[in-house]
Design a protein around this motif. Structure first.
Motif, PDB file in Angstrom:
ATOM      1  N   TYR A  28       0.836  -1.200   0.000  1.00  0.00           N
ATOM      2  CA  TYR A  28       0.000   0.000   0.000  1.00  0.00           C
ATOM      3  C   TYR A  28       0.873   1.253   0.000  1.00  0.00           C
ATOM      4  CZ  TYR A  28      -4.040  -2.955   0.955  1.00  0.00           C
ATOM      5  OH  TYR A  28      -5.040  -3.894   0.851  1.00  0.00           O
ATOM      6  N   GLY A  29       1.935   1.219   0.796  1.00  0.00           N
ATOM      7  CA  GLY A  29       2.843   2.360   0.808  1.00  0.00           C
ATOM      8  C   GLY A  29       3.535   2.553  -0.527  1.00  0.00           C
ATOM      9  N   ARG A  30       3.905   1.429  -1.173  1.00  0.00           N
ATOM     10  CA  ARG A  30       4.558   1.512  -2.478  1.00  0.00           C
ATOM     11  C   ARG A  30       3.613   2.144  -3.505  1.00  0.00           C
ATOM     12  NH1 ARG A  30       8.474  -1.619  -5.087  1.00  0.00           N
ATOM     13  NH2 ARG A  30       9.406  -1.775  -3.013  1.00  0.00           N
ATOM     14  N   LEU A  31       2.353   1.733  -3.484  1.00  0.00           N
ATOM     15  CA  LEU A  31       1.392   2.276  -4.444  1.00  0.00           C
ATOM     16  C   LEU A  31       1.100   3.747  -4.203  1.00  0.00           C
ATOM     17  CD1 LEU A  31      -1.405  -0.396  -4.972  1.00  0.00           C
ATOM     18  CD2 LEU A  31       0.122   0.535  -6.691  1.00  0.00           C
ATOM     19  N   MET A  58     -11.860   4.023 -11.893  1.00  0.00           N
ATOM     20  CA  MET A  58     -10.693   3.943 -11.019  1.00  0.00           C
ATOM     21  C   MET A  58      -9.892   2.672 -11.282  1.00  0.00           C
ATOM     22  SD  MET A  58     -10.467   6.655  -9.177  1.00  0.00           S
ATOM     23  CE  MET A  58      -9.349   6.124  -7.893  1.00  0.00           C
ATOM     24  N   ARG A  59     -10.567   1.549 -11.423  1.00  0.00           N
ATOM     25  CA  ARG A  59      -9.851   0.291 -11.660  1.00  0.00           C
ATOM     26  C   ARG A  59      -9.169   0.308 -13.024  1.00  0.00           C
ATOM     27  NH1 ARG A  59     -14.177  -0.798  -8.356  1.00  0.00           N
ATOM     28  NH2 ARG A  59     -13.756  -2.194  -6.595  1.00  0.00           N
ATOM     29  N   ALA A  60      -9.788   0.949 -14.012  1.00  0.00           N
ATOM     30  CA  ALA A  60      -9.145   1.076 -15.323  1.00  0.00           C
ATOM     31  C   ALA A  60      -7.896   1.938 -15.230  1.00  0.00           C
ATOM     32  CB  ALA A  60     -10.130   1.678 -16.326  1.00  0.00           C
ATOM     33  N   ARG A  61      -7.934   2.985 -14.411  1.00  0.00           N
ATOM     34  CA  ARG A  61      -6.757   3.828 -14.225  1.00  0.00           C
ATOM     35  C   ARG A  61      -5.610   3.023 -13.601  1.00  0.00           C
ATOM     36  NH1 ARG A  61      -7.650   9.840 -13.252  1.00  0.00           N
ATOM     37  NH2 ARG A  61      -9.480  10.346 -14.486  1.00  0.00           N
ATOM     38  N   TRP A  62      -5.933   2.248 -12.566  1.00  0.00           N
ATOM     39  CA  TRP A  62      -4.891   1.431 -11.944  1.00  0.00           C
ATOM     40  C   TRP A  62      -4.331   0.425 -12.945  1.00  0.00           C
ATOM     41  CZ3 TRP A  62      -2.577   3.101  -7.905  1.00  0.00           C
ATOM     42  CH2 TRP A  62      -3.255   3.742  -6.880  1.00  0.00           C
ATOM     43  N   SER A  63      -5.199  -0.154 -13.772  1.00  0.00           N
ATOM     44  CA  SER A  63      -4.736  -1.128 -14.767  1.00  0.00           C
ATOM     45  C   SER A  63      -3.744  -0.503 -15.732  1.00  0.00           C
ATOM     46  CB  SER A  63      -5.935  -1.673 -15.565  1.00  0.00           C
ATOM     47  OG  SER A  63      -6.822  -2.379 -14.726  1.00  0.00           O
ATOM     48  N   ALA A  64      -3.912   0.800 -15.980  1.00  0.00           N
ATOM     49  CA  ALA A  64      -3.043   1.481 -16.934  1.00  0.00           C
ATOM     50  C   ALA A  64      -1.712   1.910 -16.322  1.00  0.00           C
ATOM     51  CB  ALA A  64      -3.765   2.706 -17.508  1.00  0.00           C
ATOM     52  N   ILE A  65      -1.692   2.178 -15.021  1.00  0.00           N
ATOM     53  CA  ILE A  65      -0.474   2.738 -14.428  1.00  0.00           C
ATOM     54  C   ILE A  65       0.309   1.742 -13.572  1.00  0.00           C
ATOM     55  CG2 ILE A  65      -1.440   5.056 -14.438  1.00  0.00           C
ATOM     56  CD1 ILE A  65      -2.045   4.824 -11.508  1.00  0.00           C
ATOM     57  N   ALA A 118      -3.941  -2.603  -5.657  1.00  0.00           N
ATOM     58  CA  ALA A 118      -4.678  -1.428  -6.139  1.00  0.00           C
ATOM     59  C   ALA A 118      -6.166  -1.714  -6.194  1.00  0.00           C
ATOM     60  CB  ALA A 118      -4.165  -1.024  -7.520  1.00  0.00           C
ATOM     61  N   TYR A 119      -6.531  -2.909  -6.676  1.00  0.00           N
ATOM     62  CA  TYR A 119      -7.949  -3.286  -6.694  1.00  0.00           C
ATOM     63  C   TYR A 119      -8.494  -3.406  -5.271  1.00  0.00           C
ATOM     64  CZ  TYR A 119      -7.828  -4.329 -11.722  1.00  0.00           C
ATOM     65  OH  TYR A 119      -7.749  -4.240 -13.085  1.00  0.00           O
ATOM     66  N   ALA A 120      -7.637  -3.813  -4.339  1.00  0.00           N
ATOM     67  CA  ALA A 120      -8.060  -3.885  -2.939  1.00  0.00           C
ATOM     68  C   ALA A 120      -8.373  -2.489  -2.406  1.00  0.00           C
ATOM     69  CB  ALA A 120      -6.981  -4.549  -2.090  1.00  0.00           C
ATOM     70  N   ILE A 121      -7.566  -1.504  -2.782  1.00  0.00           N
ATOM     71  CA  ILE A 121      -7.830  -0.123  -2.370  1.00  0.00           C
ATOM     72  C   ILE A 121      -9.211   0.305  -2.850  1.00  0.00           C
ATOM     73  CG2 ILE A 121      -7.164   2.287  -2.765  1.00  0.00           C
ATOM     74  CD1 ILE A 121      -4.255   1.344  -2.842  1.00  0.00           C
TER      75      ILE A 121
END
Length: 412
Positions: A9-12, A128-135, A145-148
């Motif tokens: 979580y800290g890394r993300l 939001m999940r699409a954004r995480w998938s891209a970055i 990220a999906y857990a967040i």
């Protein structure tokens, strides 16, 4: 990076723009949790009719879910910025129209405006999940990220309805709707200001209608999500019915809150879980955990048992949908990932709506005990589907490029 644990979580979130993105997404989600309750309270206060309250609430939620895949398709082709701006402008206007209709005593107008209010809500969870998938490229960090996002969903569902009810009862009947019309658009505008986290817009032509629905693995995920949503809908109504039958109707809300607390906790722990399991193994494990815990609810002797067991059952919700979204990310082309994630969310919402209606019929005819048996049957569908379709998912994982290419729009 599979051994990071909670440090993931800290890394993300060590990148400030990502932390701001999470906050913006949390605010922009507000209408998802408060709009239905807002209409329920406001329509009843304006007309004295619970039936109208239920109708407008249901229409707002259903229209919100049904427009999600279309919004996701547009976002995949043109980016999210235009849709977020459109939502930020039109949602407050729709809310104002609904409030005006209520105070003017126009029941037909209130029904119509409830649909417009739902349509103007952007599918923020999918965005939001699409954004995480891209970055995020690392598989473990993407699960985190999906857990967040799963935890963010539960935070909104825990506090949103409670705040909406407080505003409607203590400030003004339209308080919940006003909350949706202010906080949601502000969050959408906030999210729109972050181009560095925005997935690359897809500019190719010709997105063939229904191409996602021709993917066997994705259809399996859709059916599993729909069946799970049905189980959730029956469960929620049955908790209310069981609490009333035991003479403690006021406990229903706190029991459902226990589920949400469990889901948020389970999602947070699952996001930090150090494991080398593949997405198929995670899907099997979470679907099995979902079935075992939710099926056990049918054996509980009284309402008080639903507090500890509700937390345990809730703890399987977010991990299951994290696994579903994770495998969707692997088998769906990046060109249509937002639409895919929106479809999954829509099927859960539709399942919950059908489950609420079905649960009412079952509780009226046979009581809450029978309803919880039906819940057990509904949550058995995902694990059975997954176990029977392991070869399908294995093929999709083995040939991700071929699977993606077969579903890419023409000209890719």
């Amino acid at each position: 990076m599979s051994n990071l644990g909670f440090r993931a979580y800290g890394r993300l979130l060590s990148v400030p723009s990502r932390t701001l993105m999470v906050v913006a997404g949390l605010l922009a989600r507000t209408p998802i949790a408060v709009l239905g309750f807002g209409f329920l309270y406001f329509a009843h206060a304006s007309t004295g009719s619970y039936a109208l309250g239920g109708l407008t609430s249901g229409l707002a939620i259903a229209s919100m879910g049904l427009v999600g895949p279309l919004a996701g398709r547009v976002a995949d082709r043109r980016g999210q910025r235009q849709l977020l701006l459109a939502s930020a402008i039109t949602h407050p206007i729709a809310i104002a129209g609904a409030i005006a209709c209520g105070y003017l005593g126009s029941m037909v107008g209130l029904v119509i405006m409830s649909v417009f209010c739902g349509v103007t809500v952007a599918p923020v969870g999918a965005f939001m999940r699409a954004r995480w998938s891209a970055i995020v490229e690392d598989t473990f960090l993407l699960r985190t990220a999906y857990a967040i996002e799963g935890v963010a969903d539960e935070i909104v569902w825990v506090f949103g309805p409670a705040v909406a009810a407080f505003l409607a009862a203590g400030v003004a009947p339209a308080g919940g709707l006003v909350l949706s019309g202010i906080i949601g658009p502000l969050g959408a505008l906030f999210l729109r200001m972050m181009p560095d986290a925005k997935p690359a817009a897809v500019t190719e032509h010709a997105h063939r209608p229904g191409q996602l629905l021709r993917s066997a693995p994705f259809v399996i995920l859709l059916i599993a999500s729909f069946a799970t949503g049905i189980g959730f809908g029956i469960n929620d109504l049955s908790i209310v019915s069981l609490a009333s039958a035991n003479g403690v109707p006021e406990l229903a809300g706190t029991v459902l809150t226990a589920y949400s607390i469990g889901s948020a906790s389970g999602g947070f722990l699952f996001g930090a879980l150090s494991t080398r399991l593949g997405s198929r193994q995670m899907l099997v494990g979470t679907a099995l955990a979902l079935f075992v815990t939710w099926a056990s609810l049918a054996l509980l002797p009284g309402i008080w048992w639903f507090y500890p067991l509700g937390v345990l059952a809730g703890a399987t919700i977010a991990p299951f949908f994290i696994a579903v979204n994770h495998i969707a990310h692997e088998i769906v082309s990046p060109a249509i990932i937002t639409e895919a994630l929106a479809w999954l969310n829509t099927l859960v919402i539709c399942g919950m709506s059908l489950g609420s209606f079905t649960g009412g019929l079952i509780n009226d005819a046979a009581g809450p005990r029978t309803a919880f048996v039906v819940v057990a049957c509904a949550v058995a569908v995902p694990i059975l589907l997954v176990l029977l379709s392991l070869r399908v998912f294995k093929t999709a994982e083995r040939h991700p490029a071929e699977e993606a290419g077969s579903r890419m729009p023409a000209g890719e």
